[in-house]
Design a protein around this motif. Sequence first.
Motif, PDB file in Angstrom:
ATOM      1  N   VAL A 194       0.851  -1.196   0.000  1.00 16.64           N
ATOM      2  CA  VAL A 194       0.000   0.000   0.000  1.00 16.64           C
ATOM      3  C   VAL A 194       0.884   1.241   0.000  1.00 16.64           C
ATOM      4  N   VAL A 195       0.524   2.169  -0.874  1.00 15.05           N
ATOM      5  CA  VAL A 195       1.250   3.432  -0.917  1.00 15.05           C
ATOM      6  C   VAL A 195       0.415   4.478  -0.190  1.00 15.05           C
ATOM      7  N   ILE A 196       1.066   5.153   0.764  1.00 12.47           N
ATOM      8  CA  ILE A 196       0.405   6.252   1.462  1.00 12.47           C
ATOM      9  C   ILE A 196       1.036   7.540   0.966  1.00 12.47           C
ATOM     10  N   ARG A 197       0.236   8.293   0.244  1.00 12.66           N
ATOM     11  CA  ARG A 197       0.727   9.490  -0.442  1.00 12.66           C
ATOM     12  C   ARG A 197       0.223  10.738   0.268  1.00 12.66           C
ATOM     13  N   GLU A 198       1.134  11.652   0.572  1.00 10.55           N
ATOM     14  CA  GLU A 198       0.723  12.944   1.132  1.00 10.55           C
ATOM     15  C   GLU A 198      -0.059  13.672   0.033  1.00 10.55           C
ATOM     16  N   LEU A 199      -1.185  14.312   0.373  1.00 15.66           N
ATOM     17  CA  LEU A 199      -2.075  14.763  -0.700  1.00 15.66           C
ATOM     18  C   LEU A 199      -2.394  16.262  -0.715  1.00 15.66           C
ATOM     19  N   THR A 200      -2.014  16.986   0.309  1.00 13.03           N
ATOM     20  CA  THR A 200      -2.401  18.406   0.299  1.00 13.03           C
ATOM     21  C   THR A 200      -1.207  19.355   0.458  1.00 13.03           C
ATOM     22  N   GLY A 201      -0.004  18.830   0.219  1.00 11.72           N
ATOM     23  CA  GLY A 201       1.165  19.700   0.353  1.00 11.72           C
ATOM     24  C   GLY A 201       2.130  19.489  -0.801  1.00 11.72           C
ATOM     25  N   GLY A 202       3.370  19.903  -0.553  1.00 11.08           N
ATOM     26  CA  GLY A 202       4.420  19.690  -1.543  1.00 11.08           C
ATOM     27  C   GLY A 202       4.258  20.553  -2.782  1.00 11.08           C
ATOM     28  N   ILE A 203       4.832  20.091  -3.852  1.00 15.11           N
ATOM     29  CA  ILE A 203       4.932  20.887  -5.086  1.00 15.11           C
ATOM     30  C   ILE A 203       3.569  21.151  -5.727  1.00 15.11           C
ATOM     31  N   TYR A 204       2.573  20.332  -5.403  1.00 10.39           N
ATOM     32  CA  TYR A 204       1.232  20.559  -5.954  1.00 10.39           C
ATOM     33  C   TYR A 204       0.629  21.866  -5.442  1.00 10.39           C
ATOM     34  N   PHE A 205       0.989  22.230  -4.220  1.00  8.08           N
ATOM     35  CA  PHE A 205       0.306  23.352  -3.585  1.00  8.08           C
ATOM     36  C   PHE A 205       1.234  24.517  -3.233  1.00  8.08           C
ATOM     37  N   GLY A 206       2.523  24.388  -3.560  1.00  5.43           N
ATOM     38  CA  GLY A 206       3.463  25.474  -3.258  1.00  5.43           C
ATOM     39  C   GLY A 206       3.271  26.639  -4.218  1.00  5.43           C
ATOM     40  N   GLU A 207       4.013  27.697  -3.943  1.00  2.00           N
ATOM     41  CA  GLU A 207       3.908  28.890  -4.796  1.00  2.00           C
ATOM     42  C   GLU A 207       4.209  28.560  -6.255  1.00  2.00           C
ATOM     43  N   LYS A 208       3.445  29.172  -7.153  1.00  8.43           N
ATOM     44  CA  LYS A 208       3.674  29.000  -8.591  1.00  8.43           C
ATOM     45  C   LYS A 208       3.875  30.375  -9.200  1.00  8.43           C
ATOM     46  N   LYS A 209       4.833  30.482 -10.083  1.00  6.50           N
ATOM     47  CA  LYS A 209       5.106  31.805 -10.665  1.00  6.50           C
ATOM     48  C   LYS A 209       5.616  31.677 -12.093  1.00  6.50           C
TER      49      LYS A 209
END
Length: 359
Positions: free
Chosen positions: A131-146
């Motif tokens: 089973v893979v437990i993936r963090e889902l609300t942080g990291g590069i998906y939700f960091g600053e984008k510019k």
Amino acid sequence: MAKIAVLPGDGIGKEIVPEAQKVLDVVSKKYGLEFEYQEGLIGGAAIDATGEALPEATVELCRESDAVILGAVGGPKWDTLPVAQRPEAAALLPLRKKLGLYANIRPAFLFPALVNASSLKSEVVKGTDLVVIRELTGGIYFGEKKREDIPGGQKALDALVYTTDEIKRILRLGFETARQRRGKLTSVDKANVLESSRLWRETAIEMAKEYQDVEVEHMYVDNCAMQLIRWPGQFDVIVTENMFGDILTDEASMLTGSIGMLASASIGGEVALYEPAHGSAPDIAGQGKANPLATILSAGMMLQYSFNLPEALEQIKAAISRVLEAGYRTPDIMEEGCQLVDTGTMGDLVCRYLSEEKV
Ligand code: IPM
Ligand code: MG
């Protein structure tokens, strides 16, 4: 009475979600439960109807429900919209964030009957149960984008940010899950390059002291990608950050025969969300070719996590096992000598075998 928010979304989402509902209906009869379904709009379907990919009414519906089942979002019709309005970025990610679903659990379990369905050798994939437990609300998906104009073109930025608390809560779920399974946790990072991964690894090493009964290993993500197809049997629970988890779970799905087999539960917030790990598959949508098993298994995870009925999940898995052993296959897992069935027939077969399983 349990309230379930049903969000079919786009493409094959509309075909597979009703199959999961059929299975839930069989379970509700067997266990004397009552499920009330309320449908909500999400993704391209919501854009067409309301102009927004994630209408506030849908978020409210989820918040008022005991569990949410989601099909998939997106499709070519909406791919030309500005990125921030597309179903993936404007519906799925904000829904996860708004509901606080920081943990995504994706079990890669190979039904023995599918040992030859994988593109990998049967002796490699045999016995896969991880089973893979993936963090889902942080990291590069939700960091600053510019984006910035610079001489000669542009400069783009996606920030990969994690705090100790964010890392701790997902690792804790990893340790606890390993404790309930075979007692092995692989924490995956890229600590040889990334600062966020160094914080991840330090935190994991510190927490391991609290879990002396769990065997912990730390693995770089590139090595993990290789080990998954070299010897999947070495893994029990993998815990990792958002983007690594996204990539590794698509890879892990191939160990189960098809991405159409990979279920998921997103938990940790006010209400849990259950969805197959695959997308809306516009190329096969509307043709009865989609494999509903990942969604049916996701509904099984709903019974386990949201309704505390782990035995119902086991019965669904047993029914699926028997359907596959009897030789029924959707196109994605088709093999010579098996019988090809469409999406609805596969759902009906699972229901029929499930009705026969003893409570
Ligand atoms: C997934 C999907 C999503 C993700 C996409 C559709 C945004 O790939 O659930 O794995 O990257 O999280
Ligand atoms: Mg993905």
